[in-house]
Design a protein around this motif. Structure first.
Motif, PDB file in Angstrom:
ATOM      1  N   GLY A  95       0.810  -1.208   0.000  1.00  0.00           N
ATOM      2  CA  GLY A  95       0.000   0.000   0.000  1.00  0.00           C
ATOM      3  C   GLY A  95       0.846   1.261   0.000  1.00  0.00           C
ATOM      4  N   LYS A  96       0.393   2.276  -0.769  1.00  0.00           N
ATOM      5  CA  LYS A  96       1.175   3.521  -0.855  1.00  0.00           C
ATOM      6  C   LYS A  96       1.358   4.188   0.499  1.00  0.00           C
ATOM      7  CE  LYS A  96       0.293   4.733  -5.684  1.00  0.00           C
ATOM      8  NZ  LYS A  96      -0.245   5.749  -6.607  1.00  0.00           N
ATOM      9  N   GLU A  97       0.290   4.213   1.298  1.00  0.00           N
ATOM     10  CA  GLU A  97       0.379   4.901   2.588  1.00  0.00           C
ATOM     11  C   GLU A  97       1.338   4.157   3.518  1.00  0.00           C
ATOM     12  OE1 GLU A  97      -2.536   7.549   5.369  1.00  0.00           O
ATOM     13  OE2 GLU A  97      -3.400   6.007   4.073  1.00  0.00           O
ATOM     14  N   GLU A  98       1.259   2.803   3.516  1.00  0.00           N
ATOM     15  CA  GLU A  98       2.172   2.033   4.367  1.00  0.00           C
ATOM     16  C   GLU A  98       3.626   2.251   3.941  1.00  0.00           C
ATOM     17  OE1 GLU A  98      -0.507   0.790   2.983  1.00  0.00           O
ATOM     18  OE2 GLU A  98      -1.732  -0.186   4.522  1.00  0.00           O
ATOM     19  N   ILE A  99       3.851   2.238   2.599  1.00  0.00           N
ATOM     20  CA  ILE A  99       5.228   2.465   2.110  1.00  0.00           C
ATOM     21  C   ILE A  99       5.695   3.870   2.484  1.00  0.00           C
ATOM     22  CG2 ILE A  99       6.647   2.669   0.038  1.00  0.00           C
ATOM     23  CD1 ILE A  99       4.908   0.470  -1.220  1.00  0.00           C
ATOM     24  N   ALA A 100       4.778   4.852   2.428  1.00  0.00           N
ATOM     25  CA  ALA A 100       5.124   6.224   2.799  1.00  0.00           C
ATOM     26  C   ALA A 100       5.555   6.300   4.256  1.00  0.00           C
ATOM     27  CB  ALA A 100       3.949   7.160   2.537  1.00  0.00           C
ATOM     28  N   PHE A 101       4.813   5.618   5.149  1.00  0.00           N
ATOM     29  CA  PHE A 101       5.201   5.586   6.561  1.00  0.00           C
ATOM     30  C   PHE A 101       6.589   4.949   6.718  1.00  0.00           C
ATOM     31  CE2 PHE A 101       0.741   6.317   7.830  1.00  0.00           C
ATOM     32  CZ  PHE A 101       0.948   7.188   8.900  1.00  0.00           C
ATOM     33  N   GLY A 102       6.822   3.849   5.989  1.00  0.00           N
ATOM     34  CA  GLY A 102       8.119   3.179   6.072  1.00  0.00           C
ATOM     35  C   GLY A 102       9.254   4.056   5.575  1.00  0.00           C
ATOM     36  N   LEU A 103       9.021   4.755   4.466  1.00  0.00           N
ATOM     37  CA  LEU A 103      10.041   5.647   3.916  1.00  0.00           C
ATOM     38  C   LEU A 103      10.359   6.796   4.881  1.00  0.00           C
ATOM     39  CD1 LEU A 103       8.808   5.792   0.220  1.00  0.00           C
ATOM     40  CD2 LEU A 103      11.045   4.928   0.974  1.00  0.00           C
ATOM     41  N   ARG A 104       9.309   7.372   5.481  1.00  0.00           N
ATOM     42  CA  ARG A 104       9.541   8.477   6.410  1.00  0.00           C
ATOM     43  C   ARG A 104      10.277   7.996   7.657  1.00  0.00           C
ATOM     44  NH1 ARG A 104       4.433  11.588   8.271  1.00  0.00           N
ATOM     45  NH2 ARG A 104       4.362  10.004   9.902  1.00  0.00           N
ATOM     46  N   ALA A 105       9.921   6.798   8.133  1.00  0.00           N
ATOM     47  CA  ALA A 105      10.613   6.245   9.291  1.00  0.00           C
ATOM     48  C   ALA A 105      12.104   6.083   8.998  1.00  0.00           C
ATOM     49  CB  ALA A 105       9.997   4.903   9.692  1.00  0.00           C
ATOM     50  N   LYS A 106      12.415   5.561   7.811  1.00  0.00           N
ATOM     51  CA  LYS A 106      13.819   5.390   7.451  1.00  0.00           C
ATOM     52  C   LYS A 106      14.505   6.747   7.281  1.00  0.00           C
ATOM     53  CE  LYS A 106      16.982   2.889   4.454  1.00  0.00           C
ATOM     54  NZ  LYS A 106      17.145   1.888   3.377  1.00  0.00           N
ATOM     55  N   ALA A 124      16.131  12.340   0.372  1.00  0.00           N
ATOM     56  CA  ALA A 124      15.588  11.528  -0.724  1.00  0.00           C
ATOM     57  C   ALA A 124      14.412  10.680  -0.249  1.00  0.00           C
ATOM     58  CB  ALA A 124      16.691  10.637  -1.288  1.00  0.00           C
ATOM     59  N   HIS A 125      14.523  10.067   0.919  1.00  0.00           N
ATOM     60  CA  HIS A 125      13.433   9.245   1.460  1.00  0.00           C
ATOM     61  C   HIS A 125      12.239  10.110   1.865  1.00  0.00           C
ATOM     62  CE1 HIS A 125      16.410   6.048   1.459  1.00  0.00           C
ATOM     63  NE2 HIS A 125      15.459   5.180   1.788  1.00  0.00           N
ATOM     64  N   HIS A 126      12.497  11.310   2.414  1.00  0.00           N
ATOM     65  CA  HIS A 126      11.398  12.225   2.740  1.00  0.00           C
ATOM     66  C   HIS A 126      10.626  12.598   1.470  1.00  0.00           C
ATOM     67  CE1 HIS A 126      13.167  13.533   6.816  1.00  0.00           C
ATOM     68  NE2 HIS A 126      11.976  13.024   7.047  1.00  0.00           N
ATOM     69  N   ASP A 127      11.355  12.883   0.395  1.00  0.00           N
ATOM     70  CA  ASP A 127      10.707  13.266  -0.868  1.00  0.00           C
ATOM     71  C   ASP A 127       9.796  12.149  -1.374  1.00  0.00           C
ATOM     72  OD1 ASP A 127      11.965  15.694  -0.810  1.00  0.00           O
ATOM     73  OD2 ASP A 127      13.543  15.158  -2.244  1.00  0.00           O
ATOM     74  N   GLN A 128      10.284  10.922  -1.301  1.00  0.00           N
ATOM     75  CA  GLN A 128       9.458   9.788  -1.756  1.00  0.00           C
ATOM     76  C   GLN A 128       8.232   9.611  -0.874  1.00  0.00           C
ATOM     77  OE1 GLN A 128      11.696   6.092  -2.682  1.00  0.00           O
ATOM     78  NE2 GLN A 128      13.551   7.344  -2.448  1.00  0.00           N
ATOM     79  N   ALA A 129       8.439   9.754   0.456  1.00  0.00           N
ATOM     80  CA  ALA A 129       7.310   9.599   1.388  1.00  0.00           C
ATOM     81  C   ALA A 129       6.259  10.680   1.151  1.00  0.00           C
ATOM     82  CB  ALA A 129       7.816   9.645   2.819  1.00  0.00           C
ATOM     83  N   LEU A 130       6.698  11.922   0.942  1.00  0.00           N
ATOM     84  CA  LEU A 130       5.776  13.033   0.710  1.00  0.00           C
ATOM     85  C   LEU A 130       4.927  12.769  -0.536  1.00  0.00           C
ATOM     86  CD1 LEU A 130       4.726  15.900   1.264  1.00  0.00           C
ATOM     87  CD2 LEU A 130       6.680  16.765  -0.068  1.00  0.00           C
ATOM     88  N   MET A 173       4.096   9.987  -1.893  1.00  0.00           N
ATOM     89  CA  MET A 173       3.132   8.898  -1.687  1.00  0.00           C
ATOM     90  C   MET A 173       1.985   9.313  -0.766  1.00  0.00           C
ATOM     91  SD  MET A 173       5.263   5.359  -1.597  1.00  0.00           S
ATOM     92  CE  MET A 173       5.888   4.672  -3.121  1.00  0.00           C
ATOM     93  N   PHE A 174       2.291  10.117   0.281  1.00  0.00           N
ATOM     94  CA  PHE A 174       1.210  10.600   1.154  1.00  0.00           C
ATOM     95  C   PHE A 174       0.249  11.491   0.365  1.00  0.00           C
ATOM     96  CE2 PHE A 174       3.952   9.864   5.080  1.00  0.00           C
ATOM     97  CZ  PHE A 174       3.118   8.890   5.607  1.00  0.00           C
ATOM     98  N   LEU A 175       0.810  12.340  -0.510  1.00  0.00           N
ATOM     99  CA  LEU A 175      -0.051  13.214  -1.314  1.00  0.00           C
ATOM    100  C   LEU A 175      -0.903  12.400  -2.293  1.00  0.00           C
ATOM    101  CD1 LEU A 175       2.446  16.146  -2.047  1.00  0.00           C
ATOM    102  CD2 LEU A 175       0.440  16.205  -0.552  1.00  0.00           C
ATOM    103  N   GLN A 176      -0.316  11.349  -2.869  1.00  0.00           N
ATOM    104  CA  GLN A 176      -1.075  10.486  -3.774  1.00  0.00           C
ATOM    105  C   GLN A 176      -2.191   9.749  -3.029  1.00  0.00           C
ATOM    106  OE1 GLN A 176       1.785   7.895  -5.632  1.00  0.00           O
ATOM    107  NE2 GLN A 176       2.621   9.519  -6.960  1.00  0.00           N
ATOM    108  N   ALA A 177      -1.914   9.423  -1.742  1.00  0.00           N
ATOM    109  CA  ALA A 177      -2.926   8.719  -0.940  1.00  0.00           C
ATOM    110  C   ALA A 177      -3.956   9.679  -0.357  1.00  0.00           C
ATOM    111  CB  ALA A 177      -2.245   7.943   0.184  1.00  0.00           C
ATOM    112  N   GLY A 178      -3.735  11.001  -0.540  1.00  0.00           N
ATOM    113  CA  GLY A 178      -4.683  12.002  -0.052  1.00  0.00           C
ATOM    114  C   GLY A 178      -4.598  12.239   1.446  1.00  0.00           C
ATOM    115  N   ASP A 179      -3.484  11.878   2.077  1.00  0.00           N
ATOM    116  CA  ASP A 179      -3.318  12.049   3.525  1.00  0.00           C
ATOM    117  C   ASP A 179      -2.552  13.353   3.781  1.00  0.00           C
ATOM    118  OD1 ASP A 179      -2.815  11.890   6.250  1.00  0.00           O
ATOM    119  OD2 ASP A 179      -2.563   9.709   6.206  1.00  0.00           O
ATOM    120  N   GLN A 180      -3.333  14.451   3.911  1.00  0.00           N
ATOM    121  CA  GLN A 180      -2.732  15.769   4.079  1.00  0.00           C
ATOM    122  C   GLN A 180      -1.959  15.892   5.399  1.00  0.00           C
ATOM    123  OE1 GLN A 180      -2.894  18.651   1.887  1.00  0.00           O
ATOM    124  NE2 GLN A 180      -3.285  16.917   0.535  1.00  0.00           N
TER     125      GLN A 180
END
Length: 876
Positions: free
Chosen positions: A77-88, A103-109, A111-118
């Protein structure tokens, strides 16, 4: 269905197991045997744990982050991967890998925006600010801050806005906009208090303290750090405790309390290493190298700066890496290793230029010009210095401009261009009027004196040298960083040499000889006080009832160190610092004036402990009154290559030129070579004892003829000599000098003193016969006879106490200090030529350094140090 207690316990155990797991294969194994962990809530739980754990153990935080991302990727899931990326990303930032964190923050951001989690997108923006700052991406950091603020405001989340204020404040602080940064921190602090956010309170207190340092509010800064430390310790956050300890150590450094700073920086470094805080661990190296450079402990500075450079470079922190590289280059310069120094300065300059820093490259040009000047490469030095002086003039960094024009004048003087030297000296004088710094005043007046002496105007030279001396003596504090760390002259006491030289040429008429002797005494006093202040130790405060003036003097010195450091930091900080520098200089000048006034008010009986300087009203008659009958002081001093001796008896004083210093040094070297042969073993010395003895006696004869024969007629009627050595003569056993088969000690009893003034002070002090003898001994395999020695000494001293081996500790000496009448210490010693105050003797629990003795009260009438010495030892 709610999980039961056993299931919860098992889940917590699994998470802790993941935190301790360091390999991906082991993580896969844990997940394979525990499929219930493959859930979205596990990813969010692990991500939250990462935020907590980075304050405790970075290694475990990275392991949890890797686990979160692994589970997220398995879920897809995009949101789960976003949480994982931000944690790393958070773990990478905490361990100093800022580029990968961004780089990991950029990827997480994304994915969160794509998932609509403002909300989570805004949190990611907020946490990305700090690594962006450390990479110098200020505009991106500011945009992230504004974007996050807009989202949190729309969501009505005041706590998140309060946390965001901390990161927003960091952007302004990194750009030296301290008032704006403090405003953000104060808003954040109010929000943290309202929401009882313990971690946030600790962080914002630390950041407020950093701002308060820049705003020169030392008491509030120290209070903020200590308050932050208490909050962190109570909340169980060892990483933040270690950071608070580092920051307190940095405050001590700024105040010039170098002993405390070194001790605390090493403690903070150990704590940062244990918690995995790579950034503050590297900062400890940078600050320790700064301290060691100011203490002239160049080898320690070089080693630790190099280690810091490697760590900053690994973290991608170019600015800090360049600073540590510049410190390593400076250390090489202090050691006289110009080739290595110039190479590293060149590399550091390139790094600063890539950072778009305008001040540091020109400062390093000035450093390189100074080195080239010392190497005699005057045209190369002038080329660099011309560019540096033009920049400092334009940037209105006046103290640096003064130094640059002084160097240009010195270069012109060496090139025999008197007109250019005078022009540059006048430029330095003009800029000095806006700075009014005593150490620069000293440099300028000394140069003007040299120019006058070169032109043959001895009266003008005498006047300038006197003004230079007054500026040098106006403050009994360290020669602060305005002098750069690579000084113009390797000999800071050269103004006294110059004065003595022209006084002996009759510059002051009939009073020239007496004034020359007063200058010699002042030079020796200055040398001793500089050694003590360079040790970084506060002077002893004396008895409990000592006056508040002495304490005020210490506080003023520490305040001045603070202002001098702050001025230096502002000058190196970049643009728009002119007003802050002017304010700091104004405050420093006010403190300088108050220190001078307080020193004048100090009672004579407290002057020794507070200043360790010769009284300004030095009196030859006072010294003569203290001399025993039939005694003479023989005080040596060199001016350039000329060696002179002042002979003082109760009725007269004469100064005689005795020899050439280079000739004495050569004879001393030959004598030491012969003496060193006795270390080659019994069989060698037994075989060659006669030629070795003849050679040593020959050198002792030469030294007698050079040092004693020219003054021998002045010693008629004397039976005791008080020798005051100078320079290399400190290594000479005067009592062994011989002529016609008779040693000097056959005709005179011999004693030694650091100066005539100190000898007189010691003569005036009354010994207390009721104090007891104490004998210390620390034997080892290289000196096993020490045990027999100290037992024999203890037997011949009635009522003595013997402390040997592990019992002969620094604490034991300190505890008994005030009751010791005679002290005998037999052990190994170390001598530090780069900073003699770090010389020391080995006791049962470690080394006792010379600066430690100035913290003790030992009223002994006799102290004997018996042992061998080595030249140098690494300080740790």
């Amino acid at each position: 269905m709610t999980a039961g207690p056993e299931a919860t316990s098992s889940r917590e155990s699994l998470i802790e197991e993941l935190a301790r797991t360091q390999s991906q294969a082991d993580r896969e194994q844990i997940l394979a045997t525990n499929p219930t962990l493959l859930a979205s809530e596990t990813v969010t739980e692990l991500a939250a744990k990462v935020v907590e754990r980075v304050r405790v153990d970075i290694h475990q935080a990275r392991a949890l982050a890797e686990s979160a991302l692994l589970i997220a990727n398995k879920l897809g899931g995009k949101e789960e991967i976003a949480f994982g990326l931000r944690a790393k990303a958070n773990a990478l930032y905490a361990s100093g890998d800022h580029k990968e964190a961004v780089a990991h923050h950029d990827q997480a951001l994304e994915m969160f925006l794509q998932a609509g989690d403002q909300k989570e997108a805004a949190r990611t923006l907020s946490t990305s600010i700090q690594p962006l700052i450390l990479m110098g991406e200020y505009e991106r950091a500011y945009q992230a801050s504004e974007q996050a603020r807009k989202i949190f405001t729309e969501l009505g989340d005041p706590w998140r806005i309060a946390r965001l204020e901390i990161n927003a404040g960091n952007i302004f602080h990194r750009q030296d906009r301290f008032e704006e940064a403090l405003a953000h921190y104060e808003r954040a602090y109010a929000g943290m208090i309202e929401h009882r956010d313990v971690e946030g309170i600790a962080v914002v207190l630390s950041n407020m303290a950093v701002c308060l340092i820049s705003l020169n509010d030392f008491p509030r800064a120290l209070s903020s750090y200590r308050q932050a430390r208490k909050v962190c310790e109570k909340a169980g956050m060892p990483l933040l405790v270690a950071q608070a300890d580092y920051n307190v150590a940095y405050l001590y450094y700024l105040r010039g309390e170098y002993g405390s700073a070194i001790e605390r920086l090493y403690a903070a470094r150990r704590a940062c290493e244990a918690t995995g805080d790579a950034y503050h661990f590297a900062l400890c190296h940078l600050d320790l190298s700064d301290v060691y450079l100011e203490l002239n402990l160049s080898e320690e500075a070089r080693t630790i700066a190099h280690e810091g450079f490697l760590r900053f470079e690994a973290q991608g922190m170019r600015y800090e890496a360049a600073k540590t590289l510049a410190n390593e280059a400076t250390a090489y310069g202090q050691q006289g290793k110009a080739v290595q120094s110039l190479e590293l300065f060149g590399r550091a300059r390139e790094m600063f230029a890539k950072e778009a820093n305008r001040v540091w490259p020109r400062l390093l040009d000035l450093y390189q010009a100074l080195l080239l000047f010392h190497e005699g490469r005057h045209f190369e030095a002038r080329r660099l210095c011309v560019a540096a002086s033009a920049f400092f003039d334009e940037a209105k960094l006046r103290s640096k401009a003064v130094i640059a024009h002084l160097l240009l004048a010195r270069i012109a003087l060496q090139l025999r261009d008197a007109a250019e030297a005078q022009k540059q000296a006048e430029a330095a004088v003009e800029r000095l009027s806006a700075v009014k710094t005593p150490v620069l005043e000293y440099q300028v007046q000394f140069l003007l004196g040299q120019l006058a002496q070169e032109s043959g105007d001895l009266a003008a030279a005498h006047n300038c040298y006197q003004l230079a001396r007054q500026a040098l003596e106006s403050l009994r504090t360290r020669i602060h960083t305005e002098e750069l760390k690579i000084s113009f002259g390797r000999n800071r006491l050269q103004v006294y040499e110059a004065l003595v030289d022209i006084l002996l040429a009759g510059a002051a008429g009939e009073e020239s000889t007496a004034e020359a002797f007063a200058c010699i005494e002042a030079a020796k006093s200055r040398s001793m006080s500089e050694m003590i202040f360079r040790s970084g130790q506060s002077l002893p405060m004396g008895e409990a009832g000592q006056s508040n003036l002495v304490r005020r003097i210490r506080d003023l010195r520490e305040d001045l160190n603070w202002y001098y450091h702050r001025i230096e930091l502002e000058q190196l900080g970049g643009e728009n610092a002119e007003n802050r520098i002017a304010t700091l200089q104004e405050q420093a000048q006010a403190h300088e004036k108050e220190l001078m006034r307080t020193l004048r008010e100090l009672p004579a009986h407290e002057r020794e402990n507070a200043t360790l300087e010769a009284p300004t009203d030095f009196s030859l008659s006072y010294v003569q009154e203290c001399l025993p009958e039939h005694a003479a002081i023989v005080e040596y001093y060199s001016t350039g290559d000329r060696l002179i001796a002042a002979v003082v008896t109760r009725s007269k004083m004469e100064i005689v030129s005795v020899s050439v210093l280079s000739r004495i040094q050569n004879a001393l070297q030959l004598l030491r070579f012969q003496l060193s042969k006795f270390r080659m073993g019994a069989s060698y010395t037994q075989r060659f004892v006669e030629p070795m003895q003849r050679a040593a006696e020959s050198h002792l004869d030469v030294l007698y003829n050079e040092l004693i024969a020219p003054i021998r007629p002045l010693l008629d009627g004397c039976t005791h000599l008080v020798i005051v050595p100078h320079g290399p003569l400190h290594f000479l056993p005067f009592h062994a000098l011989r002529q016609s088969g008779r040693y000097l000690c056959d005709d005179f009893t011999i004693s030694y003193a650091p100066s005539a003034t100190i000898f007189a002070l010691c003569q005036r002090k009354e010994a207390n016969p009721s104090l007891r003898p104490v004998v210390f001994g620390v034997a080892d395999q290289n000196a096993p006879e020490i045990d027999a020695e100290v037992k024999a000494v203890a037997e011949i001293l009635p009522g003595s106490e013997l402390l040997a081996g592990e019992k002969a500790t620094v604490a034991a000496l300190r505890d008994r200090g005030a009751t010791i009448g005679i002290l005998h210490v037999a052990t190994h010693g170390v001598y530090r030529q780069d900073n003699p105050m770090f010389s020391g003797i080995r006791l049962g629990d470690g080394y006792l350094y010379l600066y430690d003795l100035y913290q003790m009260r030992i009223p002994a009438r006799l102290v004997t140090l018996s042992g061998c010495a080595i030249r140098s030892r690494e300080f740790a």
